[in-house]
Design a protein around this motif. Sequence first.
Motif, PDB file in Angstrom:
ATOM      1  N   TYR A  75      13.210  -2.227   0.626  1.00 15.05           N
ATOM      2  CA  TYR A  75      13.520  -1.064  -0.205  1.00 15.05           C
ATOM      3  C   TYR A  75      12.239  -0.483  -0.792  1.00 15.05           C
ATOM      4  O   TYR A  75      12.018   0.738  -0.774  1.00 15.05           O
ATOM      5  N   GLY A  76      11.379  -1.345  -1.310  1.00 14.60           N
ATOM      6  CA  GLY A  76      10.151  -0.886  -1.947  1.00 14.60           C
ATOM      7  C   GLY A  76       9.200  -0.183  -0.993  1.00 14.60           C
ATOM      8  O   GLY A  76       8.621   0.854  -1.327  1.00 14.60           O
ATOM      9  N   THR A  77       9.024  -0.736   0.200  1.00 17.51           N
ATOM     10  CA  THR A  77       8.066  -0.139   1.141  1.00 17.51           C
ATOM     11  C   THR A  77       8.601   1.158   1.755  1.00 17.51           C
ATOM     12  O   THR A  77       7.895   2.170   1.782  1.00 17.51           O
ATOM     13  N   TYR A  78       9.842   1.124   2.238  1.00 18.56           N
ATOM     14  CA  TYR A  78      10.422   2.359   2.780  1.00 18.56           C
ATOM     15  C   TYR A  78      10.603   3.391   1.667  1.00 18.56           C
ATOM     16  O   TYR A  78      10.349   4.585   1.862  1.00 18.56           O
ATOM     17  N   SER A 111      12.752  14.947 -11.706  1.00 14.15           N
ATOM     18  CA  SER A 111      13.514  13.778 -12.185  1.00 14.15           C
ATOM     19  C   SER A 111      13.839  12.836 -11.038  1.00 14.15           C
ATOM     20  O   SER A 111      13.737  11.609 -11.184  1.00 14.15           O
ATOM     21  N   PHE A 112      14.241  13.389  -9.929  1.00 14.56           N
ATOM     22  CA  PHE A 112      14.591  12.575  -8.760  1.00 14.56           C
ATOM     23  C   PHE A 112      13.384  11.776  -8.270  1.00 14.56           C
ATOM     24  O   PHE A 112      13.478  10.570  -7.997  1.00 14.56           O
ATOM     25  N   GLY A 116      12.718   7.771  -8.328  1.00 14.95           N
ATOM     26  CA  GLY A 116      12.378   7.085  -7.083  1.00 14.95           C
ATOM     27  C   GLY A 116      11.144   6.221  -7.227  1.00 14.95           C
ATOM     28  O   GLY A 116      11.135   5.050  -6.838  1.00 14.95           O
ATOM     29  N   PHE A 117      10.092   6.779  -7.817  1.00 16.49           N
ATOM     30  CA  PHE A 117       8.857   6.002  -8.017  1.00 16.49           C
ATOM     31  C   PHE A 117       9.097   4.821  -8.959  1.00 16.49           C
ATOM     32  O   PHE A 117       8.555   3.734  -8.752  1.00 16.49           O
ATOM     33  N   PHE A 118       9.915   5.035  -9.992  1.00 15.19           N
ATOM     34  CA  PHE A 118      10.207   3.958 -10.942  1.00 15.19           C
ATOM     35  C   PHE A 118      10.960   2.823 -10.245  1.00 15.19           C
ATOM     36  O   PHE A 118      10.622   1.649 -10.408  1.00 15.19           O
ATOM     37  N   SER A 119      11.967   3.158  -9.441  1.00 15.23           N
ATOM     38  CA  SER A 119      12.743   2.118  -8.749  1.00 15.23           C
ATOM     39  C   SER A 119      11.894   1.383  -7.712  1.00 15.23           C
ATOM     40  O   SER A 119      12.027   0.169  -7.533  1.00 15.23           O
ATOM     41  N   VAL A 120      11.001   2.099  -7.063  1.00 18.10           N
ATOM     42  CA  VAL A 120      10.095   1.471  -6.094  1.00 18.10           C
ATOM     43  C   VAL A 120       9.162   0.492  -6.803  1.00 18.10           C
ATOM     44  O   VAL A 120       8.924  -0.613  -6.321  1.00 18.10           O
ATOM     45  N   ALA A 121       8.647   0.894  -7.954  1.00 21.20           N
ATOM     46  CA  ALA A 121       7.748   0.014  -8.709  1.00 21.20           C
ATOM     47  C   ALA A 121       8.451  -1.278  -9.099  1.00 21.20           C
ATOM     48  O   ALA A 121       7.901  -2.374  -8.943  1.00 21.20           O
TER      49      ALA A 121
END
Length: 161
Positions: A75-78, A111-112, A116-121
């Motif tokens: 999830y993080g890489t994609y 916001s989107f 997205g960046f927050f969830s990836v982090a």
Amino acid sequence: MRASNRQMMWHSMLLFLLGLVTGFLEKRFANMRMGLAAHLEGVMNGTFLIALGAIWNEVRLSRVGKVAAYGTVLYGTYGNWLTTTLAAIFGTAANTPIAAAGYSGRPWQESFIAAGFFSVAIAMVASAALVLWGLWEKETCEINRQREEIRSTMSPSGREV
């Protein structure tokens, strides 16, 4: 677990390829600098996954832990590549003030992308912690196994049998 090792390597090459294709398209993005960042995210995350795939069989976690690590790292890489690519398409500035200098998207796009960046982090930190734990756990198990072998060769008085 060999199958998940090969699957990880397959995903690494797919993400690497997506990064290369993104590089060919970067001039078509609203923000070309963010397009370059998306290209690099795909290539670097693909390289990261190939390295992780090479050591994956050494990661010692419970089945649930290994599934969680596998899922969060994918999830993080994609997600990192996709979020950066969408930021390049939208021309957003969320969390990327240097790459997005002079650009901004609509409020919902900002916001989107920020979400997205927050969830990836969060996913990448969690997966790195899980993999690190799995690599450390192997060392602990190996040390404990060696101690047990030594104890089994000794009599109750502490002398070798």
